[in-house]
Structures are given as C-alpha cells and as structure tokens.
Write an enzyme that holds these catalytic residues in place. Structure first.
Site, PDB file in Angstrom:
ATOM      1  CE  LYS A 196       0.707   1.052   4.589  1.00 16.48           C
ATOM      2  NZ  LYS A 196       1.722   2.305   5.093  1.00 16.48           N
ATOM      3  N   GLY A 209       7.907   1.459   4.225  1.00 13.45           N
ATOM      4  CA  GLY A 209       6.432   2.134   4.511  1.00 13.45           C
ATOM      5  C   GLY A 209       5.417   1.510   3.517  1.00 13.45           C
ATOM      6  CG  LEU A 210       6.193   0.294   0.245  1.00 14.76           C
ATOM      7  CD1 LEU A 210       7.059  -0.236  -1.080  1.00 14.76           C
ATOM      8  CD2 LEU A 210       5.199   1.352  -0.358  1.00 14.76           C
ATOM      9  N   GLY A 213       4.959  -6.371   5.758  1.00 13.00           N
ATOM     10  CA  GLY A 213       5.167  -7.436   6.758  1.00 13.00           C
ATOM     11  C   GLY A 213       3.505  -7.434   7.269  1.00 13.00           C
ATOM     12  CG  ASP A 243       0.006  -0.037   8.817  1.00 20.04           C
ATOM     13  OD1 ASP A 243      -0.602   0.743   9.334  1.00 20.04           O
ATOM     14  OD2 ASP A 243       0.979   0.208   8.076  1.00 20.04           O
TER      15      ASP A 243
END
Length: 295
Positions: A17, A106-107, A110, A144
């Site tokens: 994301k 920062g995507l 994990g 997240d």
C-alpha cells in the site's frame, strides 16, 4: 491401511500500500500515535504459497527470512494467534514467500503478509472466523494489519484500527522508488522533534482534498535519511512526489505507464534504488482468490 492426510494449496498476491497522506495528531496514553491517513492498495506485492495438511500435527512451517527466526515472523504469529482463536483445528500450515515488497519502505509488506496469512488460513482450514474478528486479531499484532484484512483502499484513523473503505482514482500509475536505507518506524515516532509536526484532527478525513495531502513525518525522516530527500527532489521533475508512511519509499503519480517507465529509466541511470510501477486498486486481489470462502 492409513488414509493419507488431505492437503490443499493456494498461491496468492499479498499486496502493498501507499499512504497518500499521513497526518500525525499526537501521542496516545498507550504509547502509540493517533493518525489520520488514506491507504491505497497497489497491484504489486509478494507471492505467498500456502499448504494446509489435515494431519492433526498442528505444525507451522516458515522459511527463515534474513536472520529472523520463523517464530519471530509476523506470518507465524498471525497463524498461531488464529489457531489459538480456533483451538479445535490441528491442521499443519506451510508457507513460502517470494518477497518483492522492499522491507522498511513504509509499504506495509509485513502487515500485508500477516493479514494474508489470517485470511488464507481461515479460508483453507474452513474456520469461518468473520472478517471483523480477523481484523481484531490482526490489530493485536500490528497497526496496519486490520486494513489489509479488510482488503479495500480506505481512510484510517486511531493507530490504524478504524478503517473506512473508500473508492479511489485508479486511472493512474505510481512509480515507487525506495532508496537503499531501512527506516525504523519506532525511531521516527520517538524522535524528539516529531511533536512540532502534530496537527489538530480533521473532523471528517473523507473530505480531505488531494491538494491538502501531506506526510507529517517527512521533515523528520529527511533530516535523518538524506537519501530520501534526494529521491523526493529528483521526483519533483515529474510531478508532486510524496513519501509513504515513515519511508523509505517515495512515489509519484503518472497518467500512463509509458510516462512512469520513462521516469524510471531516467532516474535509474544514476540514482541507486529499488523501482517498481504499480496501479492503485480499490479491492485487494486476495478477495477474488478467496471468493468462495467465508469472508
């Protein structure tokens, strides 16, 4: 004669994301920060292969990843938590992963992997845990994860547990550039200078116009990681670049794949980084893979 154990397999995309914007509202009593953000799913990610064997042995098998023991992997923790939630199931789970999402970028790689494990194991083991419960389980492991379990581009609030699905503009292409540095999210959120960038909450984050998109971490990150500032400055040639989450990945939107590919070609001549081009998605492709499951 012993009946052979039933084995089922599934290969799925675990998508990453982008944070199209990230507002930092302040620190919470539990040590986390209250955030407001717009999370955009991409059609790019890791390929995860799951094998479930109904052998009653209750094993979880994962390969070691870059020195991380399997038991410390979020994927392992997610499956173990789900098994504890449904203790009557004793199937063995084996997972392999083709890792493409840059780590520490920062995507959400994990978190996406952990959410994918929750959804796929729930499906293959026929546990019938509702999505809302899977989101709650995921929230115990990472901020997240509930978003990735929900599987739809969304506005998020709190520390990520409040998810409001929304449709976004999918008629664009993102060039994502990740310089060779690993940003610690903890380091950024504990930086003594971060509070100067706190802002008052937006009463309705679904009304934030694209012209007001910003990342409240970016100044702190750029001071600590000059490579990220360099990427953002180089991307200015092509539009309005931004950083995803706490970095290190930066991105810029293009109206066509050809334009994004040209920018990639130009930048990669002298800017060492991981590059990929991806389209935004409203719904995770994982949901299509599990269309006949109990989601």
């Amino acid at each position: 004669m012993t009946t052979p154990a039933t084995t089922t397999t599934l290969s799925v995309l675990s998508p990453c994301k982008l944070n199209l914007f990230l507002y930092i509202l302040g620190k919470r009593p539990d040590g986390f920060h209250n955030l407001q953000s717009l999370f955009c799913l991409l059609d790019y990610g890791d390929t995860m292969d799951f094998t479930v064997t109904a052998d009653g042995k209750d094993r979880i098998e994962l390969p070691e990843v870059k020195g991380i023991a399997p038991e410390d992997n979020l994927i392992y923790k997610a499956i173990k938590l789900l098994k504890e939630h449904r203790p009557d199931n004793h199937d063995s789970i084996s997972v392999t992963i083709d890792k493409r999402i840059p780590m520490g970028g920062g995507l959400g790689g994990g978190s996406s992997n952990a959410a994918t494990a929750l959804l796929v194991v729930n499906h293959l083991c026929k546990l019938q845990v509702p999505t809302a419960e899977l989101m709650d389980l995921g929230a115990r492991l990472g901020s997240d994860i509930p978003f990735f379990v929900r599987g739809h581009s969304a506005y998020v609030e709190g520390r990520g547990e409040h998810v409001y699905p929304t449709d976004i503009n999918t008629e664009r292409y993102y060039l994502v550039v990740t310089p060779p540095c690993h940003v610690s999210t903890k380091e950024i959120f504990t930086a003594p200078e971060l509070p100067q960038y706190y802002r008052a909450p937006c009463a309705d984050i679904t009304t934030v116009p694209e012209s007001a998109f910003a990342n409240d971490c970016v100044d702190v990150v750029r001071k600590k990681y000059p490579q990220i500032g360099q990427v953002l400055e180089r991307l200015l040639k092509y539009g309005s670049p931004a950083m995803s989450g706490t970095g290190a990945s930066c991105f810029c939107a293009f109206s066509s794949r050809e334009q994004a590919q040209q920018a990639l070609h130009e930048l990669s001549q002298d800017l060492p980084a991981n590059y990929f081009i991806a389209r935004p998605l409203n719904t995770s492709p994982l949901w299509a893979s599990l269309a006949d499951g109990n989601l």
